[in-house]
Design an enzyme around this catalytic site. Structure first.
Site, PDB file in Angstrom:
ATOM      1  N   SER A  71       0.836  -1.213   0.000  1.00 42.47           N
ATOM      2  CA  SER A  71       0.000   0.000   0.000  1.00 42.47           C
ATOM      3  C   SER A  71       0.864   1.254   0.000  1.00 42.47           C
ATOM      4  CB  SER A  71      -0.913   0.017   1.223  1.00 42.47           C
ATOM      5  OG  SER A  71      -1.777  -1.095   1.217  1.00 42.47           O
ATOM      6  N   ASN A 151      -5.744  -9.116  -7.835  1.00 40.68           N
ATOM      7  CA  ASN A 151      -5.784  -9.893  -6.602  1.00 40.68           C
ATOM      8  C   ASN A 151      -7.075 -10.671  -6.397  1.00 40.68           C
ATOM      9  OD1 ASN A 151      -6.386  -6.974  -6.394  1.00 40.68           O
ATOM     10  ND2 ASN A 151      -7.130  -7.496  -4.359  1.00 40.68           N
ATOM     11  N   GLN A 179       0.656  -8.953  -6.435  1.00 37.72           N
ATOM     12  CA  GLN A 179       0.219 -10.341  -6.635  1.00 37.72           C
ATOM     13  C   GLN A 179       1.148 -11.105  -7.575  1.00 37.72           C
ATOM     14  OE1 GLN A 179      -2.307 -12.160  -5.260  1.00 37.72           O
ATOM     15  NE2 GLN A 179      -2.887 -10.456  -3.937  1.00 37.72           N
ATOM     16  N   SER A 199       5.101  -6.626  -2.059  1.00 37.63           N
ATOM     17  CA  SER A 199       4.819  -6.809  -0.638  1.00 37.63           C
ATOM     18  C   SER A 199       5.192  -8.228  -0.217  1.00 37.63           C
ATOM     19  CB  SER A 199       3.325  -6.558  -0.383  1.00 37.63           C
ATOM     20  OG  SER A 199       3.019  -6.815   0.964  1.00 37.63           O
ATOM     21  N   THR A 237      13.426   4.320  10.890  1.00 36.11           N
ATOM     22  CA  THR A 237      14.431   3.275  11.069  1.00 36.11           C
ATOM     23  C   THR A 237      13.991   2.021  10.320  1.00 36.11           C
ATOM     24  OG1 THR A 237      15.008   4.197  13.206  1.00 36.11           O
ATOM     25  CG2 THR A 237      15.690   1.912  12.795  1.00 36.11           C
ATOM     26  N   CYS A 324     -10.443  -6.708   1.987  1.00 39.16           N
ATOM     27  CA  CYS A 324     -10.687  -5.313   2.360  1.00 39.16           C
ATOM     28  C   CYS A 324     -12.138  -4.940   2.092  1.00 39.16           C
ATOM     29  CB  CYS A 324      -9.777  -4.391   1.568  1.00 39.16           C
ATOM     30  SG  CYS A 324      -8.187  -5.100   1.208  1.00 39.16           S
TER      31      CYS A 324
HETATM   32  C1  LIG Z   1      -2.239  -7.074  -0.848  1.00 40.57           C
HETATM   33  C2  LIG Z   1      -2.212  -6.107  -1.976  1.00 40.57           C
HETATM   34  C3  LIG Z   1      -1.831  -4.764  -1.774  1.00 40.57           C
HETATM   35  C4  LIG Z   1      -1.522  -4.214  -0.411  1.00 40.57           C
HETATM   36  O1  LIG Z   1      -0.306  -4.701   0.094  1.00 40.57           O
HETATM   37  P1  LIG Z   1      -0.012  -4.539   1.672  1.00 40.57           P
HETATM   38  O2  LIG Z   1       1.392  -4.986   1.815  1.00 40.57           O
HETATM   39  O3  LIG Z   1      -0.977  -5.438   2.365  1.00 40.57           O
HETATM   40  O4  LIG Z   1      -0.182  -3.104   1.997  1.00 40.57           O
HETATM   41  C5  LIG Z   1      -1.796  -3.925  -2.870  1.00 40.57           C
HETATM   42  N1  LIG Z   1      -2.102  -4.367  -4.093  1.00 40.57           N
HETATM   43  C6  LIG Z   1      -2.462  -5.641  -4.326  1.00 40.57           C
HETATM   44  C7  LIG Z   1      -2.759  -6.077  -5.713  1.00 40.57           C
HETATM   45  C8  LIG Z   1      -2.536  -6.557  -3.274  1.00 40.57           C
HETATM   46  O5  LIG Z   1      -2.909  -7.805  -3.504  1.00 40.57           O
END
Ligand SMILES: *Cc1c(COP(=O)(O)O)cnc(C)c1O
Length: 395
Positions: A71, A151, A179, A199, A237, A324
Protein backbone atom coordinates in the site's frame (compact mmCIF):
# COMPACT_ATOMS: atom_id res chain seq x y z
CA UNK A 1 -8.94 -31.15 7.62
CA UNK A 2 -7.92 -27.48 7.65
CA UNK A 3 -7.37 -26.05 4.15
CA UNK A 4 -5.85 -22.61 3.78
CA UNK A 5 -6.94 -21.30 0.39
CA UNK A 6 -6.69 -17.54 0.96
CA UNK A 7 -3.15 -16.91 -0.23
CA UNK A 8 -4.12 -13.77 -2.15
CA UNK A 9 -5.05 -12.19 1.20
CA UNK A 10 -1.84 -13.29 2.84
CA UNK A 11 0.48 -16.29 3.00
CA UNK A 12 2.06 -18.36 5.73
CA UNK A 13 5.65 -17.28 6.33
CA UNK A 14 8.17 -19.82 4.99
CA UNK A 15 10.68 -21.54 7.28
CA UNK A 16 13.55 -19.95 5.40
CA UNK A 17 12.06 -16.46 5.80
CA UNK A 18 11.42 -16.97 9.49
CA UNK A 19 14.95 -18.26 10.05
CA UNK A 20 16.43 -15.31 8.16
CA UNK A 21 14.74 -12.87 10.54
CA UNK A 22 16.19 -14.26 13.76
CA UNK A 23 19.78 -12.92 13.40
CA UNK A 24 18.32 -9.42 12.98
CA UNK A 25 16.88 -9.64 16.49
CA UNK A 26 19.83 -11.41 18.10
CA UNK A 27 22.94 -10.11 16.31
CA UNK A 28 22.12 -7.38 13.81
CA UNK A 29 19.95 -5.36 16.15
CA UNK A 30 21.85 -2.11 15.57
CA UNK A 31 20.40 0.93 13.86
CA UNK A 32 21.83 1.03 10.33
CA UNK A 33 22.24 4.80 10.72
CA UNK A 34 24.53 4.41 13.77
CA UNK A 35 28.23 4.94 13.12
CA UNK A 36 29.45 2.27 15.57
CA UNK A 37 30.26 -1.33 14.71
CA UNK A 38 26.89 -2.79 15.69
CA UNK A 39 25.11 -0.19 13.57
CA UNK A 40 27.43 -0.64 10.61
CA UNK A 41 26.98 -4.42 10.70
CA UNK A 42 23.24 -3.88 10.46
CA UNK A 43 23.84 -1.45 7.60
CA UNK A 44 25.80 -4.14 5.75
CA UNK A 45 22.95 -6.61 6.17
CA UNK A 46 20.52 -3.97 4.90
CA UNK A 47 22.57 -3.20 1.79
CA UNK A 48 23.11 -6.88 1.08
CA UNK A 49 19.33 -7.35 1.23
CA UNK A 50 18.81 -4.44 -1.16
CA UNK A 51 21.23 -5.96 -3.67
CA UNK A 52 19.47 -9.32 -3.48
CA UNK A 53 16.01 -7.81 -4.05
CA UNK A 54 17.42 -5.85 -7.00
CA UNK A 55 18.87 -9.02 -8.49
CA UNK A 56 15.47 -10.76 -8.34
CA UNK A 57 13.83 -7.86 -10.22
CA UNK A 58 16.61 -7.14 -12.68
CA UNK A 59 17.50 -3.65 -11.46
CA UNK A 60 20.24 -1.84 -9.54
CA UNK A 61 20.33 -1.91 -5.71
CA UNK A 62 19.95 1.87 -5.51
CA UNK A 63 16.63 1.58 -7.36
CA UNK A 64 15.08 -0.35 -4.44
CA UNK A 65 13.36 1.54 -1.59
CA UNK A 66 12.09 -0.48 1.35
CA UNK A 67 8.58 0.36 2.54
CA UNK A 68 5.99 -0.90 5.03
CA UNK A 69 4.30 -2.93 2.29
CA UNK A 70 2.43 -2.76 -0.98
CA UNK A 71 0.00 0.00 0.00
CA UNK A 72 2.75 2.44 0.92
CA UNK A 73 4.70 1.66 -2.25
CA UNK A 74 1.57 2.24 -4.37
CA UNK A 75 0.85 5.54 -2.62
CA UNK A 76 4.40 6.79 -3.05
CA UNK A 77 4.72 5.78 -6.69
CA UNK A 78 1.45 7.43 -7.71
CA UNK A 79 1.93 10.58 -5.66
CA UNK A 80 5.48 10.98 -6.99
CA UNK A 81 4.37 10.80 -10.63
CA UNK A 82 1.42 13.09 -9.88
CA UNK A 83 3.61 15.76 -8.27
CA UNK A 84 6.06 15.64 -11.16
CA UNK A 85 3.17 15.90 -13.63
CA UNK A 86 1.66 18.80 -11.73
CA UNK A 87 4.93 20.73 -11.94
CA UNK A 88 4.82 20.29 -15.72
CA UNK A 89 1.11 21.09 -16.02
CA UNK A 90 0.24 17.47 -16.84
CA UNK A 91 -2.61 16.19 -14.71
CA UNK A 92 -4.04 13.15 -16.49
CA UNK A 93 -3.56 9.58 -15.22
CA UNK A 94 -4.45 6.27 -16.85
CA UNK A 95 -5.40 3.28 -14.69
CA UNK A 96 -7.92 0.45 -14.68
CA UNK A 97 -11.30 -0.03 -13.04
CA UNK A 98 -10.14 -3.09 -11.07
CA UNK A 99 -7.05 -1.81 -9.25
CA UNK A 100 -6.45 -2.47 -5.55
CA UNK A 101 -7.83 0.17 -3.20
CA UNK A 102 -4.27 1.28 -2.39
CA UNK A 103 -4.18 2.58 -5.98
CA UNK A 104 -7.85 3.53 -6.44
CA UNK A 105 -8.16 5.55 -3.25
CA UNK A 106 -4.91 7.40 -4.00
CA UNK A 107 -6.23 8.24 -7.46
CA UNK A 108 -9.56 9.40 -6.00
CA UNK A 109 -7.68 11.74 -3.69
CA UNK A 110 -5.84 13.18 -6.69
CA UNK A 111 -9.12 13.60 -8.59
CA UNK A 112 -10.36 15.79 -5.72
CA UNK A 113 -7.22 17.91 -6.27
CA UNK A 114 -8.08 18.40 -9.93
CA UNK A 115 -6.39 15.46 -11.66
CA UNK A 116 -8.39 13.60 -14.25
CA UNK A 117 -8.18 9.81 -14.30
CA UNK A 118 -9.14 7.43 -17.11
CA UNK A 119 -10.17 4.05 -15.65
CA UNK A 120 -9.82 1.51 -18.45
CA UNK A 121 -12.76 -0.82 -18.99
CA UNK A 122 -12.14 -4.45 -17.98
CA UNK A 123 -15.25 -6.17 -19.29
CA UNK A 124 -13.52 -7.85 -22.30
CA UNK A 125 -11.89 -11.11 -21.09
CA UNK A 126 -11.90 -9.53 -17.60
CA UNK A 127 -8.67 -7.84 -18.61
CA UNK A 128 -7.33 -4.86 -20.56
CA UNK A 129 -5.32 -4.68 -23.76
CA UNK A 130 -2.21 -2.62 -24.39
CA UNK A 131 -4.15 -0.95 -27.21
CA UNK A 132 -6.61 0.45 -24.66
CA UNK A 133 -3.70 2.13 -22.89
CA UNK A 134 -2.39 3.50 -26.18
CA UNK A 135 -5.80 4.89 -27.11
CA UNK A 136 -6.16 6.60 -23.75
CA UNK A 137 -2.83 8.47 -23.89
CA UNK A 138 -3.09 12.26 -23.95
CA UNK A 139 -0.71 15.20 -24.24
CA UNK A 140 -1.17 15.82 -20.53
CA UNK A 141 -0.84 12.22 -19.30
CA UNK A 142 1.65 12.10 -16.41
CA UNK A 143 1.28 8.46 -15.33
CA UNK A 144 0.07 5.06 -16.39
CA UNK A 145 -0.58 2.89 -13.32
CA UNK A 146 -1.82 -0.59 -14.13
CA UNK A 147 -1.62 -3.64 -11.88
CA UNK A 148 0.52 -6.62 -12.91
CA UNK A 149 -2.09 -9.16 -11.85
CA UNK A 150 -5.47 -8.75 -10.22
CA UNK A 151 -5.78 -9.89 -6.60
CA UNK A 152 -9.44 -10.94 -6.77
CA UNK A 153 -9.87 -12.57 -10.16
CA UNK A 154 -6.28 -13.44 -11.12
CA UNK A 155 -6.09 -11.76 -14.54
CA UNK A 156 -2.50 -11.09 -15.63
CA UNK A 157 -2.21 -7.84 -17.56
CA UNK A 158 -0.05 -7.29 -20.67
CA UNK A 159 2.63 -5.43 -18.71
CA UNK A 160 5.55 -5.76 -21.14
CA UNK A 161 3.42 -4.42 -24.02
CA UNK A 162 2.14 -1.54 -21.90
CA UNK A 163 5.71 -0.81 -20.80
CA UNK A 164 6.83 -0.58 -24.42
CA UNK A 165 3.98 1.83 -25.25
CA UNK A 166 4.74 4.05 -22.26
CA UNK A 167 8.43 4.09 -23.03
CA UNK A 168 7.79 5.15 -26.61
CA UNK A 169 5.42 7.89 -25.45
CA UNK A 170 7.79 8.99 -22.68
CA UNK A 171 5.20 8.50 -19.95
CA UNK A 172 6.05 7.13 -16.48
CA UNK A 173 4.71 3.63 -15.93
CA UNK A 174 3.95 2.19 -12.48
CA UNK A 175 2.66 -1.31 -11.81
CA UNK A 176 1.22 -2.69 -8.59
CA UNK A 177 2.93 -6.09 -8.80
CA UNK A 178 1.98 -7.23 -5.30
CA UNK A 179 0.22 -10.34 -6.64
CA UNK A 180 2.89 -11.04 -9.23
CA UNK A 181 6.26 -10.80 -7.48
CA UNK A 182 7.38 -14.26 -6.40
CA UNK A 183 4.69 -15.82 -8.61
CA UNK A 184 5.55 -14.64 -12.14
CA UNK A 185 8.85 -13.95 -13.88
CA UNK A 186 9.58 -10.22 -13.75
CA UNK A 187 12.36 -8.15 -15.27
CA UNK A 188 11.68 -4.46 -14.73
CA UNK A 189 14.17 -3.31 -17.37
CA UNK A 190 13.05 -5.71 -20.10
CA UNK A 191 9.43 -4.78 -19.32
CA UNK A 192 10.15 -1.02 -19.32
CA UNK A 193 8.66 -0.54 -15.87
CA UNK A 194 9.56 2.75 -14.16
CA UNK A 195 8.06 1.96 -10.76
CA UNK A 196 6.88 -1.32 -9.23
CA UNK A 197 5.29 -2.12 -5.87
CA UNK A 198 5.76 -5.39 -4.02
CA UNK A 199 4.82 -6.81 -0.64
CA UNK A 200 6.53 -9.62 1.28
CA UNK A 201 3.48 -11.23 2.87
CA UNK A 202 2.05 -12.21 -0.52
CA UNK A 203 5.01 -14.54 -1.21
CA UNK A 204 5.56 -16.26 2.17
CA UNK A 205 7.45 -13.36 3.70
CA UNK A 206 6.54 -11.39 6.83
CA UNK A 207 3.76 -8.79 7.01
CA UNK A 208 4.39 -5.06 7.17
CA UNK A 209 7.31 -4.92 4.76
CA UNK A 210 7.59 -4.36 1.03
CA UNK A 211 9.51 -2.37 -1.52
CA UNK A 212 9.19 0.17 -4.26
CA UNK A 213 11.40 -0.20 -7.30
CA UNK A 214 11.93 3.22 -8.85
CA UNK A 215 13.96 3.73 -11.99
CA UNK A 216 17.11 5.77 -11.37
CA UNK A 217 16.51 9.44 -12.03
CA UNK A 218 12.77 9.40 -11.43
CA UNK A 219 12.04 11.96 -8.69
CA UNK A 220 10.30 10.33 -5.72
CA UNK A 221 8.13 12.39 -3.36
CA UNK A 222 8.20 11.40 0.31
CA UNK A 223 5.06 10.11 1.92
CA UNK A 224 6.82 9.69 5.27
CA UNK A 225 9.01 12.59 6.33
CA UNK A 226 11.77 12.46 8.90
CA UNK A 227 15.27 11.03 8.82
CA UNK A 228 17.41 10.47 5.76
CA UNK A 229 16.88 6.71 5.44
CA UNK A 230 16.35 5.15 2.00
CA UNK A 231 18.42 7.87 0.33
CA UNK A 232 16.17 10.51 1.85
CA UNK A 233 13.02 9.20 0.20
CA UNK A 234 11.46 7.18 3.03
CA UNK A 235 12.07 8.16 6.62
CA UNK A 236 12.02 5.80 9.58
CA UNK A 237 14.43 3.28 11.07
CA UNK A 238 14.57 0.35 8.69
CA UNK A 239 12.58 -2.82 9.52
CA UNK A 240 15.64 -5.02 9.20
CA UNK A 241 14.06 -8.27 10.45
CA UNK A 242 11.19 -7.78 8.01
CA UNK A 243 13.54 -6.91 5.17
CA UNK A 244 15.71 -10.00 5.79
CA UNK A 245 12.62 -12.22 5.94
CA UNK A 246 11.37 -10.68 2.71
CA UNK A 247 14.64 -11.27 0.86
CA UNK A 248 14.80 -14.91 1.95
CA UNK A 249 11.20 -15.46 0.85
CA UNK A 250 11.77 -13.67 -2.46
CA UNK A 251 14.89 -15.67 -3.33
CA UNK A 252 13.12 -18.89 -2.40
CA UNK A 253 10.12 -17.95 -4.56
CA UNK A 254 12.29 -16.97 -7.53
CA UNK A 255 14.43 -20.11 -7.28
CA UNK A 256 11.38 -22.38 -7.17
CA UNK A 257 9.26 -20.33 -9.56
CA UNK A 258 8.97 -22.89 -12.34
CA UNK A 259 8.33 -25.89 -10.09
CA UNK A 260 5.81 -23.96 -7.98
CA UNK A 261 4.02 -22.64 -11.06
CA UNK A 262 3.65 -26.15 -12.48
CA UNK A 263 2.35 -27.55 -9.22
CA UNK A 264 -0.03 -24.72 -8.35
CA UNK A 265 -1.38 -24.43 -11.91
CA UNK A 266 -2.27 -28.13 -11.91
CA UNK A 267 -4.15 -27.74 -8.60
CA UNK A 268 -5.88 -24.62 -9.89
CA UNK A 269 -7.00 -26.25 -13.12
CA UNK A 270 -8.37 -29.27 -11.31
CA UNK A 271 -10.29 -27.00 -8.96
CA UNK A 272 -11.66 -24.86 -11.80
CA UNK A 273 -12.74 -27.93 -13.78
CA UNK A 274 -14.47 -29.43 -10.75
CA UNK A 275 -16.28 -26.29 -9.61
CA UNK A 276 -17.40 -25.52 -13.17
CA UNK A 277 -19.67 -28.57 -12.87
CA UNK A 278 -21.88 -26.68 -10.40
CA UNK A 279 -24.91 -25.38 -12.30
CA UNK A 280 -25.40 -21.64 -12.80
CA UNK A 281 -21.88 -20.51 -11.99
CA UNK A 282 -19.21 -18.66 -13.96
CA UNK A 283 -15.47 -18.23 -13.65
CA UNK A 284 -14.24 -14.69 -12.95
CA UNK A 285 -11.01 -13.47 -14.51
CA UNK A 286 -9.00 -14.09 -17.65
CA UNK A 287 -9.15 -17.76 -18.59
CA UNK A 288 -5.76 -17.78 -20.32
CA UNK A 289 -3.61 -15.11 -18.72
CA UNK A 290 -4.28 -16.08 -15.15
CA UNK A 291 -2.30 -16.26 -11.89
CA UNK A 292 -1.32 -19.86 -11.14
CA UNK A 293 -3.08 -19.84 -7.76
CA UNK A 294 -6.32 -17.99 -8.51
CA UNK A 295 -9.76 -19.59 -8.64
CA UNK A 296 -12.70 -17.16 -8.58
CA UNK A 297 -16.32 -17.99 -9.27
CA UNK A 298 -19.73 -16.40 -9.03
CA UNK A 299 -22.57 -18.72 -8.03
CA UNK A 300 -26.06 -17.50 -8.72
CA UNK A 301 -28.65 -17.53 -5.93
CA UNK A 302 -26.31 -17.48 -2.92
CA UNK A 303 -24.59 -15.01 -0.64
CA UNK A 304 -20.80 -15.17 -0.64
CA UNK A 305 -20.63 -14.30 3.06
CA UNK A 306 -22.82 -17.26 4.01
CA UNK A 307 -20.77 -19.51 1.77
CA UNK A 308 -17.57 -18.39 3.49
CA UNK A 309 -18.95 -19.06 6.96
CA UNK A 310 -20.15 -22.53 6.02
CA UNK A 311 -16.84 -23.35 4.31
CA UNK A 312 -15.00 -22.17 7.42
CA UNK A 313 -17.05 -24.60 9.52
CA UNK A 314 -15.85 -27.35 7.17
CA UNK A 315 -12.23 -26.24 7.61
CA UNK A 316 -11.85 -24.30 4.36
CA UNK A 317 -10.44 -20.76 4.56
CA UNK A 318 -11.48 -18.84 1.46
CA UNK A 319 -12.52 -15.33 0.57
CA UNK A 320 -15.36 -13.58 -1.17
CA UNK A 321 -13.72 -10.91 -3.31
CA UNK A 322 -11.15 -8.86 -1.46
CA UNK A 323 -10.58 -9.09 2.27
CA UNK A 324 -10.69 -5.31 2.36
CA UNK A 325 -14.18 -5.35 0.86
CA UNK A 326 -15.79 -7.61 3.42
CA UNK A 327 -17.29 -5.62 6.23
CA UNK A 328 -19.07 -3.50 3.68
CA UNK A 329 -22.35 -4.37 2.01
CA UNK A 330 -21.29 -3.19 -1.43
CA UNK A 331 -20.15 -5.98 -3.70
CA UNK A 332 -16.53 -5.93 -4.77
CA UNK A 333 -15.64 -3.13 -7.20
CA UNK A 334 -13.62 -5.69 -9.17
CA UNK A 335 -16.63 -7.92 -9.83
CA UNK A 336 -18.74 -4.91 -10.76
CA UNK A 337 -15.95 -3.71 -13.05
CA UNK A 338 -15.92 -6.94 -15.04
CA UNK A 339 -19.66 -6.53 -15.55
CA UNK A 340 -21.20 -8.72 -12.87
CA UNK A 341 -24.57 -7.40 -11.73
CA UNK A 342 -25.02 -6.86 -7.97
CA UNK A 343 -26.91 -10.11 -7.28
CA UNK A 344 -24.34 -12.23 -9.09
CA UNK A 345 -21.38 -10.35 -7.60
CA UNK A 346 -22.70 -11.10 -4.10
CA UNK A 347 -22.37 -14.84 -4.75
CA UNK A 348 -18.63 -14.82 -5.29
CA UNK A 349 -15.96 -17.15 -3.97
CA UNK A 350 -12.19 -16.78 -4.27
CA UNK A 351 -9.91 -19.70 -3.52
CA UNK A 352 -6.24 -18.73 -3.79
CA UNK A 353 -3.66 -21.49 -3.67
CA UNK A 354 0.02 -21.75 -2.84
CA UNK A 355 2.68 -24.45 -3.17
CA UNK A 356 1.72 -25.56 0.35
CA UNK A 357 -1.66 -26.84 -0.85
CA UNK A 358 -2.04 -30.52 -1.70
CA UNK A 359 -4.06 -32.62 -4.08
CA UNK A 360 -6.01 -34.06 -1.11
CA UNK A 361 -6.99 -30.54 -0.12
CA UNK A 362 -8.33 -29.86 -3.61
CA UNK A 363 -10.39 -33.07 -3.36
CA UNK A 364 -11.76 -31.88 -0.02
CA UNK A 365 -12.74 -28.50 -1.49
CA UNK A 366 -14.36 -30.24 -4.44
CA UNK A 367 -16.45 -32.38 -2.10
CA UNK A 368 -17.49 -29.57 0.20
CA UNK A 369 -18.17 -26.56 -2.06
CA UNK A 370 -20.88 -28.17 -4.26
CA UNK A 371 -22.69 -29.44 -1.15
CA UNK A 372 -22.57 -26.10 0.60
CA UNK A 373 -23.69 -24.23 -2.51
CA UNK A 374 -26.68 -26.58 -2.82
CA UNK A 375 -27.55 -26.22 0.88
CA UNK A 376 -27.52 -22.44 0.62
CA UNK A 377 -29.53 -22.47 -2.59
CA UNK A 378 -32.16 -24.68 -0.94
CA UNK A 379 -32.61 -22.03 1.74
CA UNK A 380 -32.58 -19.06 -0.64
CA UNK A 381 -35.80 -17.27 -1.68
CA UNK A 382 -33.92 -15.92 -4.71
CA UNK A 383 -33.05 -19.46 -5.78
CA UNK A 384 -36.73 -20.50 -5.40
CA UNK A 385 -37.77 -17.63 -7.67
CA UNK A 386 -35.15 -18.67 -10.19
CA UNK A 387 -36.25 -22.30 -10.12
CA UNK A 388 -39.95 -21.46 -10.47
CA UNK A 389 -39.29 -19.06 -13.32
CA UNK A 390 -40.36 -15.95 -11.40
CA UNK A 391 -36.89 -14.60 -11.97
CA UNK A 392 -34.54 -15.24 -14.87
CA UNK A 393 -31.16 -16.89 -14.54
CA UNK A 394 -28.23 -14.68 -15.47
CA UNK A 395 -25.56 -17.37 -15.32
C1 LIG B 1 -2.24 -7.07 -0.85
C2 LIG B 1 -2.21 -6.11 -1.98
C3 LIG B 1 -1.83 -4.76 -1.77
C4 LIG B 1 -1.52 -4.21 -0.41
O1 LIG B 1 -0.31 -4.70 0.09
P1 LIG B 1 -0.01 -4.54 1.67
O2 LIG B 1 1.39 -4.99 1.82
O3 LIG B 1 -0.98 -5.44 2.37
O4 LIG B 1 -0.18 -3.10 2.00
C5 LIG B 1 -1.80 -3.93 -2.87
N1 LIG B 1 -2.10 -4.37 -4.09
C6 LIG B 1 -2.46 -5.64 -4.33
C7 LIG B 1 -2.76 -6.08 -5.71
C8 LIG B 1 -2.54 -6.56 -3.27
O5 LIG B 1 -2.91 -7.81 -3.50
Amino acid sequence: MQVYADNAATTKISDAALRAMMPCFETYYGNPSSLHTVGQEAKEVLEDARARVAKCLGCEPREIYFTSGGSEADNQAILSAARLGQRKGKMHIISTAFEHHAVLHTLQKLEKEGFSVTYLDVTQNHNITAQQVKDALREDTCLVTVMFANNEIGSILPIAEIGAICKEAGIPFHTDAVQAVGHLAIDVKAMNIDMLSLSAHKFHGPKGVGALYCRRGFPLTNVIDGGAQERGKRAGTENLPGICGMVAALEEACTNLEANTAKITALRDKLIAGLSQIPHCDLNGDRVNRLPGNVSFCFEGIEGEALLLMLDMKGICASSGSACTSGSLDPSHVLLAIGRVHDVAHGSLRLSLSEYNTDEEIDHILTVVPQVVQTLRNMSPVWRDLMTGKREFIL
